[in-house]
Motif scaffolding. Structure first.
Motif, short mmCIF file in Angstrom:
data_model
loop_
_atom_site.label_atom_id
_atom_site.label_comp_id
_atom_site.label_asym_id
_atom_site.label_seq_id
_atom_site.Cartn_x
_atom_site.Cartn_y
_atom_site.Cartn_z
N THR A 236 36.02 37.01 53.91
CA THR A 236 34.63 37.38 54.21
C THR A 236 34.40 38.88 54.03
N THR A 237 35.30 39.68 54.57
CA THR A 237 35.16 41.14 54.46
C THR A 237 35.24 41.59 53.00
N GLY A 238 36.19 41.03 52.25
CA GLY A 238 36.36 41.43 50.85
C GLY A 238 35.12 41.20 50.02
N TRP A 239 34.53 40.01 50.13
CA TRP A 239 33.36 39.71 49.30
C TRP A 239 32.09 40.35 49.84
N LEU A 240 31.98 40.56 51.14
CA LEU A 240 30.83 41.30 51.66
C LEU A 240 30.86 42.75 51.18
N LEU A 241 32.05 43.34 51.16
CA LEU A 241 32.17 44.71 50.64
C LEU A 241 31.79 44.76 49.17
N TYR A 242 32.24 43.77 48.41
CA TYR A 242 31.90 43.70 46.98
C TYR A 242 30.39 43.60 46.80
N TYR A 243 29.74 42.76 47.63
CA TYR A 243 28.29 42.58 47.55
C TYR A 243 27.57 43.88 47.91
N GLN B 158 28.67 46.96 47.73
CA GLN B 158 28.90 48.04 46.78
C GLN B 158 28.30 47.75 45.40
N GLU B 159 28.46 46.52 44.91
CA GLU B 159 28.03 46.19 43.56
C GLU B 159 26.56 45.79 43.48
N THR B 160 26.06 45.06 44.47
CA THR B 160 24.68 44.57 44.42
C THR B 160 23.72 45.50 45.15
N LEU B 161 24.09 45.91 46.36
CA LEU B 161 23.21 46.77 47.14
C LEU B 161 23.35 48.24 46.78
N GLY B 162 24.44 48.60 46.11
CA GLY B 162 24.65 49.98 45.69
C GLY B 162 25.08 50.92 46.79
N TRP B 163 25.62 50.37 47.88
CA TRP B 163 26.10 51.22 48.96
C TRP B 163 27.37 51.96 48.54
N THR B 164 27.59 53.12 49.12
CA THR B 164 28.82 53.85 48.85
C THR B 164 30.00 53.14 49.54
N VAL B 165 31.21 53.48 49.10
CA VAL B 165 32.40 52.85 49.67
C VAL B 165 32.51 53.11 51.17
N ILE B 166 32.28 54.35 51.57
CA ILE B 166 32.46 54.69 52.98
C ILE B 166 31.42 54.02 53.87
N VAL B 167 30.18 53.90 53.37
CA VAL B 167 29.13 53.24 54.16
C VAL B 167 29.44 51.75 54.31
N LEU C 105 43.16 45.72 41.71
CA LEU C 105 42.33 44.64 42.23
C LEU C 105 41.19 45.18 43.09
N THR C 106 40.01 44.58 42.97
CA THR C 106 38.87 44.96 43.79
C THR C 106 38.99 44.35 45.19
N ASP C 107 38.10 44.81 46.09
CA ASP C 107 38.15 44.29 47.46
C ASP C 107 37.91 42.78 47.50
N GLY C 108 36.98 42.30 46.67
CA GLY C 108 36.69 40.87 46.64
C GLY C 108 37.88 40.05 46.18
N ARG C 109 38.54 40.48 45.12
CA ARG C 109 39.70 39.74 44.62
C ARG C 109 40.89 39.86 45.58
N LEU C 110 41.02 41.01 46.21
CA LEU C 110 42.07 41.15 47.22
C LEU C 110 41.83 40.18 48.37
N GLY C 111 40.57 40.10 48.80
CA GLY C 111 40.24 39.18 49.88
C GLY C 111 40.56 37.74 49.51
N SER C 112 40.25 37.36 48.26
CA SER C 112 40.54 35.99 47.81
C SER C 112 42.05 35.73 47.75
N LEU C 113 42.80 36.72 47.24
CA LEU C 113 44.25 36.56 47.12
C LEU C 113 44.89 36.36 48.49
N PHE C 114 44.55 37.21 49.43
CA PHE C 114 45.19 37.13 50.74
C PHE C 114 44.59 36.01 51.60
N PHE C 115 43.38 35.59 51.29
CA PHE C 115 42.84 34.38 51.91
C PHE C 115 43.69 33.17 51.50
N THR C 116 44.02 33.11 50.21
CA THR C 116 44.84 32.00 49.70
C THR C 116 46.21 31.98 50.35
#
Length: 473
Positions: free
Chosen positions: A171-178, A180-189, A298-309
């Protein structure tokens, strides 16, 4: 016939034991899911968050080490007095501190402020259990559950927690991806938003802790029977010569009493578990996620998927562990399922291609958690009931203390681009722990079984005495 086999399968998987368990048992399992959900999400980004704040890797390792040292002291105090002060109150206090830690991580970027929040407020550097929660919960589960069902309940308790960590990372990995990539938020925010989520999960856990009943509190020891004054010796039978027992003050009266037989067992377990914990701390989840991010991009989303698996695979394997333990015993199940995971851990950094590194990571996850439930059941069975919370807390403190130095060592190795040494050393030490457990505890019997054998032996001695001297009796 089909229904009969279906019930048999459900019993084998431990679902019958879980379904028939008390409401408090189910609430404790849900609490663990919620807590590990928060730990999984924070662990995925902890190293990256500190790196974004401009903190060097060796100092990040020091951060994790100091967090574990501070947590050791707090956990020791809380678990030592948990039974006397109230288990429910300690669990609620820990949940409130989790919320506080999430808020501070979301608002501040100062190294020392974050360190204080991580220590006092329970931030997991490794994705595993820290704080007093697990010791108190496992002791409570042992009290609420018949001994025959403990293996099943501990298996599902562990499975639910691992599933929580998996969902948290995903959940955290893909929310961070969303963000940063869709909403354009900075990494730290985006990272700070994740810690706001951590604080909200802490509030949910607080509500669950407050919902527990008084049945979760420690059972009071029965007072010694008072002698009948009609049958007491007139001259006291020398009792007046005995020195009166010293009155304990309020603080020492809250301390648990550990029997001599349990002390030897606890010392051996502390040594072996400390070795395993130190090995685990050389390759904690925070550094493993950093390793895959830095080496393979690996991006945060892919990392989240890998470690979710990997976490879901580890969770599913726990069901098998309970079934295996019923046939081969807790100790053998712990050793022969954990040993392969130690070997695969040492092999993770060797390949230069992502598929092979992922293969070793996934193979490790197949058996890495199968020892958790048998270990908890074994620990609950080898000590006396009134000792469980203190002993489990002590062992968790020893494990946390032993694991405190590992992240710093790994951070220094990462600074010198030789982090592979940490993986190899961790795998080797874990294999040594497995063989040590087998050598020391392979033939050890649970406390209840030993007590039953002693009772039967005493009855046999009485029968022999009556047979030899029938006239005297």
């Amino acid at each position: 016939m089909a229904t009969k086999y279906a019930v048999k399968v459900l019993e084998e998987l431990g679902l019958v034991s879980l379904w028939s368990s008390t409401i408090d048992t189910k609430l404790l399992c849900i609490q663990r899911f919620v807590r590990l959900f928060a730990y999984g999400g924070s662990t995925l980004i902890l190293v990256s968050y500190l790196e974004v704040l401009g903190i060097p890797k060796w100092k990040i390792g020091l951060f994790m080490t100091l967090t574990l040292v501070g947590d050791t002291l707090i956990s020791f105090v809380l678990t030592l007095f948990a039974d006397a002060l109230g288990r429910k109150a300690i669990l609620a206090l820990g949940a409130a501190l989790m919320t506080l830690a999430g808020i501070i991580f979301a608002l501040f970027g100062n190294y020392w402020v974050l360190l204080a929040a991580a220590i006092i407020g329970v931030i997991s550097p490794s994705g595993n259990e820290i704080g007093p929660f697990r010791a108190i919960e496992e002791s409570t589960l042992a009290q609420l559950t018949p001994s025959a069902n403990r293996g099943d309940i501990y298996a599902w308790y562990s499975l639910i927690g691992t599933a929580g960590a998996a969902c948290g990372m995903m959940t955290t990995g893909w929310l961070l991806y969303y963000m940063q990539e869709t909403l354009g938020w900075t990494v730290i925010v985006s990272y700070r938003s994740a810690f706001w989520g951590y604080a909200c999960v802490g509030l949910i856990k607080l509500c669950l802790a407050l919902a527990l009943s008084r049945a979760c509190e420690a059972e009071k020891k029965k007072p010694s029977p008072i002698a009948d004054p009609e049958t007491a010796p007139l001259l006291g039978d020398g009792a007046e010569d005995e020195e009166p027992k010293k009155q304990k003050n309020w603080l020492t009266s809250k301390l648990p009493e550990i029997s001599p037989s349990s002390r030897i067992i606890v010392i051996n377990l502390c040594i072996l578990f400390a070795l395993d914990a130190f090995a685990s701390s050389l390759a904690p989840l925070s550094w493993v996620t950093w390793f895959f991010r830095s080496k393979f991009g690996l991006t945060d989303g892919r990392l989240g998927s890998l470690f979710f698996t990997t976490a879901i695979i580890a969770a599913a394997s726990m069901i098998l562990a309970s079934s295996i333990a019923k046939r081969f015993g807790n100790v053998k199940t712990m050793v022969f399922t954990h040993l392969p995971s130690a070997i695969f851990l040492a092999l993770i950094p060797i390949p230069n291609s992502l598929p092979f590194a992922m293969m070793f990571l996934i193979l490790r996850s197949c058996t890495q958690s199968m020892d958790v439930a048998p270990r908890s059941a074994f620990l609950a069975a080898v000590v006396l009931p009134h000792e469980r919370t203190a002993v489990m807390g002590l062992i968790n403190v020893v494990k946390t203390s032993a694991s405190s130095l590992g992240p710093l060592i790994t951070g220094i190795l990462a600074d010198h681009n030789v982090v592979w040494i940490a993986f190899v050393a961790a795998g080797t030490l874990k294999a040594t722990y497995d063989l040590g457990m087998l050598a020391v505890f392979a033939g050890h019997k649970p406390q209840e079984e030993r007590a039953e054998e002693e009772r039967l032996a005493e009855e046999e001695r009485l029968r022999e005495t009556l047979t030899e001297d029938p006239e005297e009796h």
